[in-house]
Design a protein around this motif. Structure first.
Motif, PDB file in Angstrom:
ATOM      1  N   TYR A  56      -9.158  -5.097  -6.093  1.00  0.00           N
ATOM      2  CA  TYR A  56      -9.801  -3.861  -6.534  1.00  0.00           C
ATOM      3  C   TYR A  56      -9.881  -2.858  -5.380  1.00  0.00           C
ATOM      4  O   TYR A  56      -9.546  -1.685  -5.535  1.00  0.00           O
ATOM      5  CB  TYR A  56     -11.198  -4.172  -7.066  1.00  0.00           C
ATOM      6  CG  TYR A  56     -11.996  -2.937  -7.435  1.00  0.00           C
ATOM      7  CD1 TYR A  56     -11.694  -2.203  -8.581  1.00  0.00           C
ATOM      8  CD2 TYR A  56     -13.033  -2.502  -6.619  1.00  0.00           C
ATOM      9  CE1 TYR A  56     -12.416  -1.060  -8.909  1.00  0.00           C
ATOM     10  CE2 TYR A  56     -13.764  -1.362  -6.939  1.00  0.00           C
ATOM     11  CZ  TYR A  56     -13.445  -0.652  -8.091  1.00  0.00           C
ATOM     12  OH  TYR A  56     -14.157   0.484  -8.401  1.00  0.00           O
ATOM     13  N   GLU A  79       0.071   5.549  -0.435  1.00  0.00           N
ATOM     14  CA  GLU A  79      -0.953   6.576  -0.624  1.00  0.00           C
ATOM     15  C   GLU A  79      -0.754   7.361  -1.917  1.00  0.00           C
ATOM     16  O   GLU A  79      -1.706   7.937  -2.456  1.00  0.00           O
ATOM     17  CB  GLU A  79      -0.940   7.550   0.557  1.00  0.00           C
ATOM     18  CG  GLU A  79      -1.385   6.917   1.871  1.00  0.00           C
ATOM     19  CD  GLU A  79      -1.399   7.910   3.010  1.00  0.00           C
ATOM     20  OE1 GLU A  79      -1.080   9.092   2.762  1.00  0.00           O
ATOM     21  OE2 GLU A  79      -1.713   7.501   4.141  1.00  0.00           O
ATOM     22  N   ARG A 114      -6.666  -1.185  -4.426  1.00  0.00           N
ATOM     23  CA  ARG A 114      -6.153  -0.212  -5.390  1.00  0.00           C
ATOM     24  C   ARG A 114      -5.159  -0.795  -6.392  1.00  0.00           C
ATOM     25  O   ARG A 114      -4.279  -0.106  -6.881  1.00  0.00           O
ATOM     26  CB  ARG A 114      -5.538   1.005  -4.685  1.00  0.00           C
ATOM     27  CG  ARG A 114      -6.521   1.742  -3.798  1.00  0.00           C
ATOM     28  CD  ARG A 114      -5.985   3.027  -3.209  1.00  0.00           C
ATOM     29  NE  ARG A 114      -4.750   2.824  -2.488  1.00  0.00           N
ATOM     30  CZ  ARG A 114      -3.577   3.330  -2.876  1.00  0.00           C
ATOM     31  NH1 ARG A 114      -3.487   4.052  -3.960  1.00  0.00           N
ATOM     32  NH2 ARG A 114      -2.490   3.113  -2.152  1.00  0.00           N
ATOM     33  N   GLN A 153       0.827  -1.197   0.000  1.00  0.00           N
ATOM     34  CA  GLN A 153       0.000   0.000   0.000  1.00  0.00           C
ATOM     35  C   GLN A 153       0.869   1.259   0.000  1.00  0.00           C
ATOM     36  O   GLN A 153       1.831   1.365   0.756  1.00  0.00           O
ATOM     37  CB  GLN A 153      -0.927   0.013   1.222  1.00  0.00           C
ATOM     38  CG  GLN A 153      -2.053  -0.994   1.154  1.00  0.00           C
ATOM     39  CD  GLN A 153      -2.935  -0.829  -0.059  1.00  0.00           C
ATOM     40  OE1 GLN A 153      -3.561   0.215  -0.252  1.00  0.00           O
ATOM     41  NE2 GLN A 153      -2.986  -1.856  -0.895  1.00  0.00           N
ATOM     42  N   PRO A 198      -4.434  -1.644 -10.103  1.00  0.00           N
ATOM     43  CA  PRO A 198      -5.009  -1.027 -11.304  1.00  0.00           C
ATOM     44  C   PRO A 198      -6.105  -1.874 -11.945  1.00  0.00           C
ATOM     45  O   PRO A 198      -5.935  -3.082 -12.144  1.00  0.00           O
ATOM     46  CB  PRO A 198      -3.796  -0.873 -12.228  1.00  0.00           C
ATOM     47  CG  PRO A 198      -2.638  -0.747 -11.305  1.00  0.00           C
ATOM     48  CD  PRO A 198      -2.962  -1.638 -10.133  1.00  0.00           C
ATOM     49  N   GLU A 235       0.438   6.243  -4.990  1.00  0.00           N
ATOM     50  CA  GLU A 235       0.275   5.573  -6.278  1.00  0.00           C
ATOM     51  C   GLU A 235      -0.487   4.262  -6.111  1.00  0.00           C
ATOM     52  O   GLU A 235      -0.577   3.721  -4.998  1.00  0.00           O
ATOM     53  CB  GLU A 235       1.635   5.303  -6.919  1.00  0.00           C
ATOM     54  CG  GLU A 235       2.541   4.421  -6.090  1.00  0.00           C
ATOM     55  CD  GLU A 235       3.893   4.193  -6.758  1.00  0.00           C
ATOM     56  OE1 GLU A 235       4.519   3.174  -6.472  1.00  0.00           O
ATOM     57  OE2 GLU A 235       4.301   5.059  -7.572  1.00  0.00           O
ATOM     58  N   PRO A 236      -1.045   3.736  -7.221  1.00  0.00           N
ATOM     59  CA  PRO A 236      -1.765   2.458  -7.144  1.00  0.00           C
ATOM     60  C   PRO A 236      -0.859   1.312  -6.702  1.00  0.00           C
ATOM     61  O   PRO A 236       0.370   1.424  -6.739  1.00  0.00           O
ATOM     62  CB  PRO A 236      -2.250   2.261  -8.590  1.00  0.00           C
ATOM     63  CG  PRO A 236      -2.247   3.621  -9.195  1.00  0.00           C
ATOM     64  CD  PRO A 236      -1.100   4.346  -8.545  1.00  0.00           C
ATOM     65  N   THR A 237      -1.468   0.218  -6.317  1.00  0.00           N
ATOM     66  CA  THR A 237      -0.728  -0.923  -5.774  1.00  0.00           C
ATOM     67  C   THR A 237      -0.259  -1.833  -6.912  1.00  0.00           C
ATOM     68  O   THR A 237      -0.822  -2.910  -7.133  1.00  0.00           O
ATOM     69  CB  THR A 237      -1.611  -1.699  -4.781  1.00  0.00           C
ATOM     70  OG1 THR A 237      -2.264  -0.767  -3.920  1.00  0.00           O
ATOM     71  CG2 THR A 237      -0.805  -2.655  -3.943  1.00  0.00           C
TER      72      THR A 237
END
Length: 397
Positions: free
Chosen positions: A182, A140, A185, A138, A187, A142-144
């Motif tokens: 999902y 904050e 996070r 995780q 994409p 950028e996406p995982t």
């Protein structure tokens, strides 16, 4: 008794109420649904399967009590070894599984003659592992991205090992993992392409089986169930193309609002597996729309309490673990009830904590114990915060 409850029963009390309620429903319905079977197979002892179910429920509730006292941080430590052990058991089952109900999904424990389904263990282990990987990646800002491949490799292995003998469990587990990613996070384009590829493979296997090209032994059974679901007007016997669902609908329709009363089911004598796959139909027949609605409401309430607990979590691992385990239990329950009323094709998924079956109950209870472990942690944290707020006031006096 009250002192025992205060000392050993921790966590969300609403969850405990749901557990007790569903356990009581299980005992009543299993007793009714298996009475005739027990009379024929157990020398007239009509309570045999009820007491067997009671023993599993008692062991399961004991597991909940034990597991919910284990700090959830230990689930992180053992998640990967548990997953690899589950994969090993699935491989052994694939080559040497015991055939039961036309599927080799059971593994017998040598020396004691007990059988269990490694797929139930794998579901639990994989969800905890996915929660661990999502928590580790995780960020904050950028996406995982980094979580996708570790999760998909392990999920692919587990689902492919389950798939040949238990399509519904494989799809259910894969779907829950996709939901977790999902919400974690990952994409969406990764998830969309993966989901499309998975559905393409399943659809190809089913279409080929419908045209007498069988790649997997169980594919003919899956194809027949899908055809029966979509071709409602086809006539396979005097009851139509899908005998099981027809009998289930008769049970539900004749139950009315208040039902026929405990032990008064007629369709238990005609419905295949009324104590497991179609137990919700017996609940609706004997306890009516009212009883069926209460059971449905219990799972919705469970989902709501899961949501409340997730919002309480200030760390990502327990939030993802509770979310994944809760979604698995609730979606499985909705699938079971949906099959009974004809919303979904026949799948063979048990109703969690209600259907007869030792493996399902024990691993359901392990999942509930893990959820309550997180609940107990934050309950203890809330109490500490309250005590810290009270102490300065007392000192001021």
């Amino acid at each position: 008794m009250s002192s025992f409850v205060r000392k050993y029963i921790k966590g969300d009390q609403n969850l405990w109420v749901i557990i007790v309620f569903l356990s009581l429903v299980s005992l009543l319905t299993v007793y009714s649904a298996t009475g005739s079977l027990a009379y024929r197979t157990q020398g007239g002892n009509t309570t045999y399967f009820m007491f067997k179910q009671l023993s599993f429920l008692l062991i399961g509730i004991s597991l909940i009590v034990l597991v919910h006292h284990i700090p959830y941080k230990y689930f992180v430590i053992f998640s990967l070894p548990a997953l690899y052990f589950s994969i090993l058991m699935l491989i052994v089952t694939f080559f040497a599984g015991r055939n039961l109900n036309e599927a080799s999904r059971w593994l017998e424990v040598p020396g004691i003659g007990l059988s269990f389904q490694p797929s139930e263990m794998a579901k639990l282990a994989l969800i905890v592992y996915v929660a661990r990987v999502l928590a580790q990646h995780q960020d904050e800002k950028e996406p995982t991205y980094g979580a996708f491949w570790p999760i998909m490799i392990h999920t692919g292995i587990v689902c492919l090992l389950i798939f040949p003998e238990n399509l519904s469990t494989s799809l259910l587990l894969g779907g829950v993992v996709m939901l977790m990613m999902y919400l974690g996070r990952v994409p969406f384009k990764y998830l969309f392409l993966t989901g499309f590829a998975g559905l393409f493979v399943v659809s190809l296997v089913l279409i080929l089986a419908m045209n007498d090209i069988v790649l997997i032994d169980r594919a003919e059974t899956w194809a027949a169930r899908v055809e029966a679901f979509f071709d409602k007007d086809a006539v396979g016997n005097e009851y139509g193309n899908d005998y099981q669902v027809t009998q289930s609908k008769i049970a539900i329709a004749t139950g009315g609002f208040f039902g026929k009363g405990p032990g008064n089911s007629d369709q238990r004598n005609f419905l295949p597996h009324p104590y497991s796959d179609f137990i919700f139909a017996i609940i609706a027949e004997e306890f009516g729309l009212l009883g069926a609605g209460l059971v449905l409401g219990a799972y919705f309430f469970l989902l709501g309490r899961i949501g409340v607990l997730v919002r309480k979590c200030n760390r990502t691992f327990p939030a993802f673990m509770v979310l994944g385990l809760g979604l698995m239990l609730v979606i499985q329950a909705f699938v079971n009830m949906g099959v009974a009323v004809g919303i979904f094709p026949v799948t063979g998924q048990p109703l969690p904590l209600v259907s007869m079956g030792g493996t399902s109950i024990l691993f359901t209870c392990l999942a509930l114990g893990a959820i309550l472990s997180v609940s107990r942690h934050y309950q203890k944290q809330d109490k500490k915060t309250e005590d810290d707020e009270v102490l300065p006031q007392d000192n001021a006096r």
